[in-house]
Write a protein that holds these residues in place. Structure first.
Motif, PDB file in Angstrom:
ATOM      1  N   LEU A 166       0.836  -1.201   0.000  1.00 60.65           N
ATOM      2  CA  LEU A 166       0.000   0.000   0.000  1.00 60.65           C
ATOM      3  C   LEU A 166       0.870   1.250   0.000  1.00 60.65           C
ATOM      4  O   LEU A 166       0.608   2.205  -0.731  1.00 60.65           O
ATOM      5  CB  LEU A 166      -0.936  -0.006   1.206  1.00 60.65           C
ATOM      6  CG  LEU A 166      -1.847   1.197   1.353  1.00 60.65           C
ATOM      7  CD1 LEU A 166      -2.793   1.293   0.154  1.00 60.65           C
ATOM      8  CD2 LEU A 166      -2.649   1.111   2.641  1.00 60.65           C
ATOM      9  N   MET A 167       1.921   1.218   0.790  1.00 64.37           N
ATOM     10  CA  MET A 167       2.835   2.358   0.872  1.00 64.37           C
ATOM     11  C   MET A 167       3.495   2.631  -0.484  1.00 64.37           C
ATOM     12  O   MET A 167       3.627   3.773  -0.895  1.00 64.37           O
ATOM     13  CB  MET A 167       3.909   2.042   1.922  1.00 64.37           C
ATOM     14  CG  MET A 167       4.589   3.220   2.498  1.00 64.37           C
ATOM     15  SD  MET A 167       5.689   2.705   3.837  1.00 64.37           S
ATOM     16  CE  MET A 167       6.910   1.763   2.955  1.00 64.37           C
ATOM     17  N   HIS A 188      -0.027   7.177  -4.009  1.00 62.49           N
ATOM     18  CA  HIS A 188       0.632   8.427  -4.387  1.00 62.49           C
ATOM     19  C   HIS A 188       0.577   9.432  -3.248  1.00 62.49           C
ATOM     20  O   HIS A 188       1.330  10.397  -3.232  1.00 62.49           O
ATOM     21  CB  HIS A 188      -0.035   9.024  -5.631  1.00 62.49           C
ATOM     22  CG  HIS A 188       0.095   8.136  -6.820  1.00 62.49           C
ATOM     23  ND1 HIS A 188       1.303   7.904  -7.430  1.00 62.49           N
ATOM     24  CD2 HIS A 188      -0.816   7.391  -7.490  1.00 62.49           C
ATOM     25  CE1 HIS A 188       1.128   7.071  -8.440  1.00 62.49           C
ATOM     26  NE2 HIS A 188      -0.144   6.731  -8.493  1.00 62.49           N
ATOM     27  N   ARG A 189      -0.273   9.175  -2.311  1.00 57.96           N
ATOM     28  CA  ARG A 189      -0.437  10.058  -1.169  1.00 57.96           C
ATOM     29  C   ARG A 189       0.703   9.822  -0.178  1.00 57.96           C
ATOM     30  O   ARG A 189       0.985   8.698   0.205  1.00 57.96           O
ATOM     31  CB  ARG A 189      -1.762   9.729  -0.507  1.00 57.96           C
ATOM     32  CG  ARG A 189      -2.344  10.847   0.208  1.00 57.96           C
ATOM     33  CD  ARG A 189      -3.743  10.502   0.594  1.00 57.96           C
ATOM     34  NE  ARG A 189      -4.092  11.389   1.677  1.00 57.96           N
ATOM     35  CZ  ARG A 189      -5.142  11.280   2.391  1.00 57.96           C
ATOM     36  NH1 ARG A 189      -5.981  10.314   2.164  1.00 57.96           N
ATOM     37  NH2 ARG A 189      -5.390  12.132   3.339  1.00 57.96           N
TER      38      ARG A 189
END
Length: 89
Positions: A23-24, A28-29
């Protein structure tokens, strides 16, 4: 496959860690936000941590990785990776 409840604690924790890392890497956040780990592989065996350490090093190319541990073996494995700086508190 096996239900997750039948996996060992170390295996479950590594599975969850893999999901968080994926997920990391795909989000893009917060792409360059530092990441903090506190003995994330304490329930894993040495071989698994030795396989994980290069992944942490790769993540460190794009963002700051801070890894807290009280285990000398973990410290020594992490110290073998280029760019790792070890600070003893």
């Amino acid at each position: 496959g096996l239900p997750i409840t039948q996996l060992s604690r170390g295996t479950r924790e590594q599975l969850y860690l893999c999901l968080r890392l994926a997920l990391m890497q795909t989000s893009h956040r917060g792409k360059h936000v530092p990441v903090l780990f506190d003995d994330i592989a304490v329930n894993s065996d040495r071989a698994r941590f030795e396989a994980l350490a290069p992944v942490l090093g790769e993540i460190g190319r794009d963002r700051q990785v801070i890894y807290f541990t009280c285990h000398e073996t973990t410290r020594d494995i992490l110290a073998q990776h280029a760019g790792a700086r070890i600070h003893t508190i």
